[in-house]
Design an enzyme around this catalytic site. Structure first.
Site, PDB file in Angstrom:
ATOM      1  N   ASP A   1      28.974  35.614  41.701  1.00  0.00           N
ATOM      2  CA  ASP A   1      29.201  34.666  42.801  1.00  0.00           C
ATOM      3  C   ASP A   1      27.960  34.467  43.670  1.00  0.00           C
ATOM      4  O   ASP A   1      27.971  33.637  44.583  1.00  0.00           O
ATOM      5  CB  ASP A   1      30.335  35.169  43.711  1.00  0.00           C
ATOM      6  CG  ASP A   1      31.706  34.959  43.094  1.00  0.00           C
ATOM      7  OD1 ASP A   1      31.840  34.075  42.217  1.00  0.00           O
ATOM      8  OD2 ASP A   1      32.645  35.672  43.491  1.00  0.00           O
TER       9      ASP A   1
ATOM     10  N   LYS B   1      33.355  32.338  50.911  1.00  0.00           N
ATOM     11  CA  LYS B   1      33.720  31.186  50.067  1.00  0.00           C
ATOM     12  C   LYS B   1      35.216  31.191  49.796  1.00  0.00           C
ATOM     13  O   LYS B   1      35.883  32.245  49.859  1.00  0.00           O
ATOM     14  CB  LYS B   1      32.947  31.211  48.749  1.00  0.00           C
ATOM     15  CG  LYS B   1      33.100  32.488  47.889  1.00  0.00           C
ATOM     16  CD  LYS B   1      34.246  32.492  46.915  1.00  0.00           C
ATOM     17  CE  LYS B   1      34.284  33.739  46.048  1.00  0.00           C
ATOM     18  NZ  LYS B   1      35.580  33.987  45.412  1.00  0.00           N
TER      19      LYS B   1
HETATM   20  O1  C5P Z   1      29.400  39.557  38.342  1.00  0.00           O
HETATM   21  P1  C5P Z   1      30.213  40.550  39.094  1.00  0.00           P
HETATM   22  O2  C5P Z   1      29.528  41.874  39.221  1.00  0.00           O
HETATM   23  O3  C5P Z   1      30.705  40.035  40.407  1.00  0.00           O
HETATM   24  O4  C5P Z   1      31.512  40.786  38.218  1.00  0.00           O
HETATM   25  C1  C5P Z   1      32.380  41.877  38.425  1.00  0.00           C
HETATM   26  C2  C5P Z   1      33.260  42.021  37.218  1.00  0.00           C
HETATM   27  O5  C5P Z   1      34.157  40.903  37.109  1.00  0.00           O
HETATM   28  C3  C5P Z   1      32.519  42.031  35.900  1.00  0.00           C
HETATM   29  O6  C5P Z   1      32.105  43.329  35.557  1.00  0.00           O
HETATM   30  C4  C5P Z   1      33.543  41.490  34.914  1.00  0.00           C
HETATM   31  O7  C5P Z   1      34.445  42.512  34.554  1.00  0.00           O
HETATM   32  C5  C5P Z   1      34.322  40.500  35.767  1.00  0.00           C
HETATM   33  N1  C5P Z   1      33.854  39.105  35.607  1.00  0.00           N
HETATM   34  C6  C5P Z   1      34.163  38.426  34.440  1.00  0.00           C
HETATM   35  N2  C5P Z   1      33.744  37.122  34.280  1.00  0.00           N
HETATM   36  C7  C5P Z   1      33.099  36.477  35.274  1.00  0.00           C
HETATM   37  C8  C5P Z   1      32.785  37.144  36.478  1.00  0.00           C
HETATM   38  C9  C5P Z   1      33.182  38.466  36.609  1.00  0.00           C
HETATM   39  O8  C5P Z   1      34.779  38.989  33.520  1.00  0.00           O
HETATM   40  N3  C5P Z   1      32.730  35.198  35.098  1.00  0.00           N
END
Ligand code: C5P
Length: 289
Positions: free
Chosen positions: A138, A11
């Site tokens: 994502d 993406k």
């Molecule tokens: O959801 P994912 O595991 O991909 O997110 C990785 C890190 O990115 C989370 O632990 C958080 O610190 C940050 N994040 C965030 N807000 C979001 C998506 C991700 O703070 N909307």
């Protein structure tokens, strides 16, 4: 044994705005996202009778239970209340890791789509996206794999007009970005300007690639540009080769430019490769109907 195969599409964030930190540790985001043709190939063997495994062709990506595709399979079978009697996931990687192109999320989403199809579409698209959110912010977008405005943690998806035909050149700088650290950096700074999503959506409606190029904007650039001036050089090089706009995708570090003309895109890709960057050329992914 049954073997399933599914493509996992990368993406790009055409815009990416980050709001305040929420109580659950995530940030409110607002992002126009599109799937592109750069993809991994995910193969799943079911009924192996062996302990679960996940491996990829990229040594920098975790294998086994830390792998997002493995986590997606676990979440799927937990939700379905089923057991495949052994499962092996093999991923042929083409999407670079740690670049903001959503490669790990795309692989996880491909696993969910493939397993769901194999089980006769046991879950609706919406249910599958909800399972995906357990794996990463994502993943719901990657399950849907269509142009969207993403809000909330990234799971609230509103379909938007597709991108007009164009070419993308992605350039991987020689460093990776640690997403949580960059979110923290944004928390501790004043973000001077924000993407204009309304203008971007209008430009998409009109199919106006030039205006789309003008509206590309990712606030994570504020967290990275100061420490990594090479990002400016990459943007300048892309623009000098005819890019209608440039930006960063996700929390970086991959930069991209959009081009109307294939020859310009190919020249940009070649010239950045010649100065030592890894580059990728892609177009819009469109679901076959
Ligand atoms: O959801 P994912 O595991 O991909 O997110 C990785 C890190 O990115 C989370 O632990 C958080 O610190 C940050 N994040 C965030 N807000 C979001 C998506 C991700 O703070 N909307």
């Amino acid at each position: 044994m049954t073997t399933l195969e599914e493509k996992a599409y990368a993406k790009l964030n055409l815009t990416l705005d980050v709001g305040p930190l929420r109580e659950d540790g995530y940030h409110e985001i607002s992002s126009v996202m599109v799937p592109i043709t750069l993809c991994d190939t995910v193969t799943i063997h079911l009924g192996t009778g062996e302990p679960w495994q996940a491996r990829t062709t990229d040594d920098s990506i975790p294998t086994g239970r830390k792998n997002l595709a493995y986590k997606a399979a676990k979440a799927f079978y937990a939700a379905a209340g089923a057991d495949p009697d052994g499962l092996t996931i093999e991923i042929e990687k083409h999407i670079p890791a740690g670049g903001g192109l959503g490669g790990g999320s795309a692989d996880a989403a491909a696993v969910l789509r493939a397993l769901n199809r194999h089980m006769g579409c046991r879950f609706s698209g919406e249910e599958l996206e909800r399972i995906g959110l357990e794996v990463g912010s994502d993943v719901p977008f990657c399950v849907r794999c269509a142009p969207c405005l993403a809000e909330g943690r990234g799971e609230r998806l509103m379909p938007v007009h597709p991108m007009p035909d164009c070419y993308y050149v992605m350039v991987r700088p020689n460093f990776s970005a640690a997403t949580p650290e960059l979110y923290r950096k944004l928390d501790n700074m004043r973000i001077p300007a924000h993407p204009k999503n309304r203008e971007m959506l209008h430009a998409l409606e009109l199919g106006d690639l030039r205006e789309i190029g003008c509206q590309l904007f990712n606030v994570f650039e504020y967290a990275l540009l100061q420490d990594h001036p090479e990002l400016f050089q990459i943007e300048n090089a892309l623009e000098n080769c005819g890019a209608l706009g440039t930006s960063m995708t996700g929390s970086g570090s991959v930069m991209f430019g959009i081009f109307e003309n294939f020859d310009f895109a190919a020249t940009a890709s070649m010239s950045l490769m010649q100065v030592g960057y890894q580059t990728f050329l892609a177009t819009n992914f469109r679901e076959e109907v």
